[in-house]
Design an enzyme around this catalytic site. Structure first.
Site, short mmCIF file in Angstrom:
data_model
loop_
_atom_site.label_atom_id
_atom_site.label_comp_id
_atom_site.label_asym_id
_atom_site.label_seq_id
_atom_site.Cartn_x
_atom_site.Cartn_y
_atom_site.Cartn_z
N PRO A 79 0.79 -1.24 0.00
CA PRO A 79 0.00 0.00 0.00
C PRO A 79 0.82 1.28 0.00
CG PRO A 79 0.06 -0.93 2.20
CD PRO A 79 0.79 -1.90 1.31
N CYS A 80 1.51 1.53 -1.09
CA CYS A 80 2.27 2.79 -1.18
C CYS A 80 1.34 3.99 -1.22
CB CYS A 80 3.19 2.76 -2.39
SG CYS A 80 2.38 2.44 -3.96
N HIS A 81 0.05 3.77 -1.50
CA HIS A 81 -0.90 4.89 -1.52
C HIS A 81 -1.14 5.47 -0.14
CE1 HIS A 81 -3.27 1.19 -0.87
NE2 HIS A 81 -4.04 1.95 -0.13
#
Length: 288
Positions: free
Chosen positions: A253-255
């Protein structure tokens, strides 16, 4: 290989209409669009749109729009440091869709890096999702790539995928990627299977990606805070670079990493998708 059933294909086919509306709302939320307007974008009646959006997204259109504001991200960010500390200290405990995965992350040896994927066969396929068309890439050991593309962006996304392993053999094979799409993109499939994931990266990239896995859904962390936890605040640029090289959208989850001011801070697959993902996760977290 596992081809999807007709029911699963029908279910996923509905994602195209809802995706158009979801991304439209993420772009236009400041105007607070009415239900009928979003339904028109999807090409559905308001009643049908309300039902399908809620079923596929897991939250109502109204709840989604209510969470499409950076003020909520800023409030999450205010708690980001303690959340990150606790998550990293406890490994991958806590609620996460990654508990459904069999995740294996490996650092590339110098030999593997030098071969640039030579001798490796990568199957790829396009599938519909809430965030637009999803490009999945798999090897015999598991999922190795996941990205999103709007209409007309498919060639660019495929080029980005193949450039990571320039000597590998890429073969379009939707049947080979179908069971992965089912496990990742179809949240309502009654018989979802665990998704094996096989990633390769430099030791620093692996270090950063593992830290991303520990950020809980519904939370946000600043680039600098993540870098300070991993090494030092001075490593913020290197941390951001590793985040930008994340090959698997959504699952890693780089978001959930934003700027210290609360601004989104860019996203490999577009800020609209990043805003939509954060809003979906926040809304889902509220309803448990």
């Amino acid at each position: 290989r596992c081809a999807m059933s007709d029911l699963a294909e029908l279910r996923l086919s509905n994602y195209g209409a809802i995706s158009r509306a979801l991304l439209y709302l993420a772009d236009n939320f400041r105007r607070q669009p009415e239900l009928a307007e979003a339904a028109g974008v999807a090409g559905l009646s308001p009643w049908h749109f309300q039902r399908e959006f809620t079923r596929l997204a897991g939250v109502s259109p109204k709840a989604f729009v209510a969470h499409l504001t950076l003020e909520r991200a800023k409030r999450a960010l205010a708690q980001g440091r303690p959340v990150l500390d606790a998550a990293l200290d406890s490994g991958l405990s806590g609620p996460s869709r990654l508990h459904d995965l069999v995740l294996k992350v490996e650092a590339m040896t110098p030999g593997k890096y030098a071969r640039r994927g030579a001798g490796l066969t990568v199957c790829y396929g396009w599938h519909e999702s809430l965030l637009g068309r999803a490009l999945l890439a798999v090897t015999e050991r598991g999922l190795c790539g996941l990205s999103f593309a709007a209409a007309g962006e498919e060639k660019e996304q495929l080029a980005d995928m193949t450039e990571r392993w320039p000597e590998a053999r890429f073969v379009e094979d939707v049947e080979a990627t179908a069971r992965f799409a089912r496990g990742i993109l179809d949240h309502h499939a009654p018989d979802r299977e665990p998704v094996p994931v096989q990633l390769f990266g430099t030791p620093w990239q692996i270090h950063v990606w593992k830290a991303l896995l520990a950020i809980p859904a519904g939370s946000a962390v600043a680039y600098g805070a993540l870098a300070e936890k991993l090494c030092s605040a001075r490593a913020a640029r290197a941390t951001a670079s590793a985040i930008g090289r994340n090959p698997v959208a959504l699952l890693i989850p780089c978001h959930r990493v934003i700027t210290a001011s609360g601004a989104l801070g860019g996203y490999r697959w577009g800020e609209t998708r990043k805003r939509a993902l954060l809003a979906l996760e926040a809304a889902r977290a509220e309803i448990g």
